[in-house]
Design a protein around this motif. Structure first.
Motif, PDB file in Angstrom:
ATOM      1  N   GLN A 173     -17.372  84.624  50.734  1.00  0.00           N
ATOM      2  CA  GLN A 173     -18.229  84.528  49.382  1.00  0.00           C
ATOM      3  C   GLN A 173     -18.104  85.288  48.320  1.00  0.00           C
ATOM      4  O   GLN A 173     -17.753  84.756  47.128  1.00  0.00           O
ATOM      5  CB  GLN A 173     -20.369  84.085  49.736  1.00  0.00           C
ATOM      6  CG  GLN A 173     -20.196  83.503  50.568  1.00  0.00           C
ATOM      7  CD  GLN A 173     -21.952  83.360  50.968  1.00  0.00           C
ATOM      8  OE1 GLN A 173     -22.360  83.603  50.617  1.00  0.00           O
ATOM      9  NE2 GLN A 173     -22.192  83.893  51.994  1.00  0.00           N
ATOM     10  N   SER A 233     -28.313  73.082  51.056  1.00  0.00           N
ATOM     11  CA  SER A 233     -26.710  72.542  51.410  1.00  0.00           C
ATOM     12  C   SER A 233     -26.730  71.689  50.560  1.00  0.00           C
ATOM     13  O   SER A 233     -27.640  71.064  50.248  1.00  0.00           O
ATOM     14  CB  SER A 233     -26.559  72.464  53.193  1.00  0.00           C
ATOM     15  OG  SER A 233     -26.979  74.049  53.510  1.00  0.00           O
ATOM     16  N   GLY A 264     -29.600  84.608  48.823  1.00  0.00           N
ATOM     17  CA  GLY A 264     -29.322  83.057  48.957  1.00  0.00           C
ATOM     18  C   GLY A 264     -30.286  82.904  49.446  1.00  0.00           C
ATOM     19  O   GLY A 264     -31.019  82.911  50.409  1.00  0.00           O
ATOM     20  N   MET A 265     -29.783  81.848  50.861  1.00  0.00           N
ATOM     21  CA  MET A 265     -30.375  81.014  51.637  1.00  0.00           C
ATOM     22  C   MET A 265     -30.328  81.844  52.788  1.00  0.00           C
ATOM     23  O   MET A 265     -29.691  82.333  53.400  1.00  0.00           O
ATOM     24  CB  MET A 265     -29.503  79.698  52.116  1.00  0.00           C
ATOM     25  CG  MET A 265     -29.791  79.127  50.718  1.00  0.00           C
ATOM     26  SD  MET A 265     -27.895  77.482  51.220  1.00  0.00           S
ATOM     27  CE  MET A 265     -28.149  76.416  52.667  1.00  0.00           C
ATOM     28  N   SER A 291     -26.042  83.899  50.385  1.00  0.00           N
ATOM     29  CA  SER A 291     -26.464  83.491  51.481  1.00  0.00           C
ATOM     30  C   SER A 291     -26.301  84.227  52.596  1.00  0.00           C
ATOM     31  O   SER A 291     -25.184  84.825  53.146  1.00  0.00           O
ATOM     32  CB  SER A 291     -26.091  81.990  51.992  1.00  0.00           C
ATOM     33  OG  SER A 291     -26.993  81.291  50.318  1.00  0.00           O
ATOM     34  N   SER A 292     -26.967  84.190  53.507  1.00  0.00           N
ATOM     35  CA  SER A 292     -26.601  84.810  55.177  1.00  0.00           C
ATOM     36  C   SER A 292     -26.968  83.868  56.295  1.00  0.00           C
ATOM     37  O   SER A 292     -26.751  84.144  57.190  1.00  0.00           O
ATOM     38  CB  SER A 292     -27.524  85.953  55.266  1.00  0.00           C
ATOM     39  OG  SER A 292     -29.194  85.879  55.219  1.00  0.00           O
ATOM     40  N   CYS A 337     -33.261  77.795  56.787  1.00  0.00           N
ATOM     41  CA  CYS A 337     -34.316  79.217  56.769  1.00  0.00           C
ATOM     42  C   CYS A 337     -35.022  78.951  57.680  1.00  0.00           C
ATOM     43  O   CYS A 337     -35.202  78.182  57.463  1.00  0.00           O
ATOM     44  CB  CYS A 337     -34.599  79.462  55.255  1.00  0.00           C
ATOM     45  SG  CYS A 337     -35.506  80.777  55.716  1.00  0.00           S
ATOM     46  N   ILE A 367     -22.976  75.887  52.190  1.00  0.00           N
ATOM     47  CA  ILE A 367     -24.024  76.907  51.931  1.00  0.00           C
ATOM     48  C   ILE A 367     -23.720  77.232  50.254  1.00  0.00           C
ATOM     49  O   ILE A 367     -23.174  76.927  50.021  1.00  0.00           O
ATOM     50  CB  ILE A 367     -23.775  78.010  52.554  1.00  0.00           C
ATOM     51  CG1 ILE A 367     -22.752  78.804  52.068  1.00  0.00           C
ATOM     52  CG2 ILE A 367     -24.754  78.400  53.787  1.00  0.00           C
ATOM     53  CD1 ILE A 367     -22.348  79.939  51.648  1.00  0.00           C
ATOM     54  N   CYS A 376     -24.927  86.177  44.253  1.00  0.00           N
ATOM     55  CA  CYS A 376     -25.903  86.268  45.282  1.00  0.00           C
ATOM     56  C   CYS A 376     -25.837  85.514  46.544  1.00  0.00           C
ATOM     57  O   CYS A 376     -25.707  84.155  46.271  1.00  0.00           O
ATOM     58  CB  CYS A 376     -27.873  84.716  44.052  1.00  0.00           C
ATOM     59  SG  CYS A 376     -29.097  84.651  45.596  1.00  0.00           S
ATOM     60  N   THR A 408     -24.137  79.555  46.718  1.00  0.00           N
ATOM     61  CA  THR A 408     -24.062  80.984  46.606  1.00  0.00           C
ATOM     62  C   THR A 408     -23.357  80.919  45.090  1.00  0.00           C
ATOM     63  O   THR A 408     -23.049  79.814  44.306  1.00  0.00           O
ATOM     64  CB  THR A 408     -22.371  81.527  46.724  1.00  0.00           C
ATOM     65  OG1 THR A 408     -22.056  81.392  48.210  1.00  0.00           O
ATOM     66  CG2 THR A 408     -22.044  83.074  46.357  1.00  0.00           C
ATOM     67  N   THR A 450     -36.031  76.190  49.691  1.00  0.00           N
ATOM     68  CA  THR A 450     -34.597  75.846  50.592  1.00  0.00           C
ATOM     69  C   THR A 450     -35.797  76.413  51.905  1.00  0.00           C
ATOM     70  O   THR A 450     -34.979  75.702  53.268  1.00  0.00           O
ATOM     71  CB  THR A 450     -34.118  77.862  50.284  1.00  0.00           C
ATOM     72  OG1 THR A 450     -33.631  78.285  49.116  1.00  0.00           O
ATOM     73  CG2 THR A 450     -33.180  78.038  50.875  1.00  0.00           C
ATOM     74  N   LEU A 495     -32.109  77.128  46.413  1.00  0.00           N
ATOM     75  CA  LEU A 495     -30.256  77.029  47.261  1.00  0.00           C
ATOM     76  C   LEU A 495     -30.625  76.229  48.011  1.00  0.00           C
ATOM     77  O   LEU A 495     -31.591  76.524  49.533  1.00  0.00           O
ATOM     78  CB  LEU A 495     -29.864  78.164  47.306  1.00  0.00           C
ATOM     79  CG  LEU A 495     -29.494  78.996  46.008  1.00  0.00           C
ATOM     80  CD1 LEU A 495     -28.433  80.375  46.489  1.00  0.00           C
ATOM     81  CD2 LEU A 495     -29.165  78.600  44.751  1.00  0.00           C
TER      82      LEU A 495
END
Length: 410
Positions: A169, A386, A205-206, A138-139, A143, A122, A136, A124, A152, A384
């Motif tokens: 992160q 991978s 983020g993502m 990512s979770s 997505c 991921i 920022c 960040t 994304t 963003l």
């Protein structure tokens, strides 16, 4: 002669792996009660000492930022060795760090497999500004939302991140920026002149944070704990595309600042741009926003609005936006669209964006136009991805990056 191996024990299985640490339980992301339970369960701390030891570990992890048990100097050498045998507090692998000419930093993190899965990656992003530094986070890996203008969203969901991976992160960014006690900021780094290097975090983020609610909640409660990382909830912003039931839960259980990826003022257009609108249409979304606890002029909801040429950028759209948000303490962030290969959208003309912003401002809403940041490292909102999904570097040079700015208390 036939050779057989007894793999019935944990130790035997671990010995076959090049990284035996992969089987250790991480203490990052555990609540204090879970920390105490883990210590007792491992048989290395008596139950009557567990609460005290958990508090010690909490301090080392989240105040001092330690990532090696050997550096926990007020804990006995024997207990440190026991902790290292059973648990991990290591940071994720940094596959790549990119630094923009404007000081924006982007990290590509790799996390180990979960269960029968595979390693995942991921991104960040850190955005330094005058008086603040915003991270920022990512979770999710990928997505599910497939917003038509978002790069994304072209990457399929791989899995949710754990609370540990969300917190990692923040911890790693603070490591890299010298933002823990007794750490040095890298020479030449662009960071706020005073105070914390990471003063604000945004869940932008993502992924869709509210489709990973429990892990995000757990991570943000640890991030805002006053005896640890101690980030003010007014400096934490969670952005959602409109998962209405969890918006109510966010207000009740988290109390952080809220941002809505809006982008349209009617259901027909929003169904196209943000398909989750088909499940939670605008009337439900706006009702949830009106009910968000603690709203005031000092505690506003941020509405994100990407400017798409000849799609949602007319003065009629601006009028409809003002009407839609009437009575909600709000700030409207206008985001010039960042084109990417394969997209059918274009960015609104600058003159059109300015006229749109002037109308919103004259109606009484703060309506900043996001300043381009990190344009040379593809660190854009909605850009963003991978490593395995990202474009070749030669393609990235064609893109602009628009960074998150102006979220939370200054």
């Amino acid at each position: 002669m036939t050779l057989s191996l007894d793999l019935s024990t944990h130790a035997a299985r671990a010995a076959l792996r090049p990284d035996a640490a992969a089987d250790k339980t991480s203490l990052i992301g555990l609540s204090r009660a879970e920390l105490a339970e883990a210590l007792v369960g491992a048989g290395i701390v008596p139950e009557k000492q567990a609460r005290m030891r958990a508090s010690q570990l909490w301090h080392w992890l989240y105040v001092r930022g330690v990532s090696d048990f050997a550096h926990m100097f007020n804990i006995s050498k024997e207990l440190r060795a026991d902790l290292d045998r059973h648990f991990s507090i290591a940071r994720p692998e940094i596959v790549e760090e990119q630094i923009s000419t404007d000081g924006t930093r982007k990290w590509l993190f790799r996390f180990p497999p979960r269960g029968a899965g595979r390693p995942v990656e991921i991104e960040t992003v850190y955005i330094p500004e005058e008086g603040r530094g915003t991270l920022c986070i990512s979770s999710q890996v990928g997505c599910t939302l497939t917003c038509s203008f978002c790069h994304t969203g072209t990457q399929k969901l791989v899995r949710n991140l754990t609370a540990e991976e969300i917190l990692a992160q923040l911890l790693t960014a603070r490591d890299k920026l010298g933002d823990f006690p007794d750490r040095d900021t890298p020479a030449g780094a662009i960071v706020p002149a005073e105070g914390r290097k990471v003063s604000n975090i945004v869940m932008m983020g993502m992924g869709e944070p509210l489709y990973n609610f429990e892990a995000v909640k757990k991570a943000l409660l640890i991030a805002s704990d006053g005896d640890g990382l101690a980030l003010s909830k007014r400096r934490i912003t969670l952005s959602t595309s409109g998962v209405v039931p969890e918006i109510y839960r966010t207000g009740e259980e988290l109390g952080v600042m809220l941002a809505i990826s809006l982008h349209a003022t009617n259901d027909d257009l929003r169904d196209l741009l943000v398909p989750i609108n088909k499940k939670f249409p605008l009337d439900q979304l706006i009702e949830a926003c009106r009910a968000y606890p603690g709203l005031s002029n000092a505690r506003r909801i941020t509405f994100e609005y990407v400017m798409l040429k000849d799609v949602n950028d007319s003065l009629d759209d601006a009028r409809a936006l003002v009407k839609l948000l009437k009575g909600i303490p709000a700030k409207i962030n206008l985001i010039p669209f960042n084109p990417w290969p394969g997209t059918n959208y274009q960015c609104s003309d600058w003159e059109t964006i300015e006229k749109f912003a002037d109308f919103i401002n004259n109606a009484g809403y703060a309506s900043p136009i996001r300043t381009p940041r990190g344009r040379d490292i593809l660190a854009a909102c909605g850009q963003l991805k991978s490593e395995s999904e990202r474009m070749r570097k030669v393609d990235r040079l064609a893109l602009e990056a628009m960074m998150i700015a102006g979220h939370g208390e200054a």
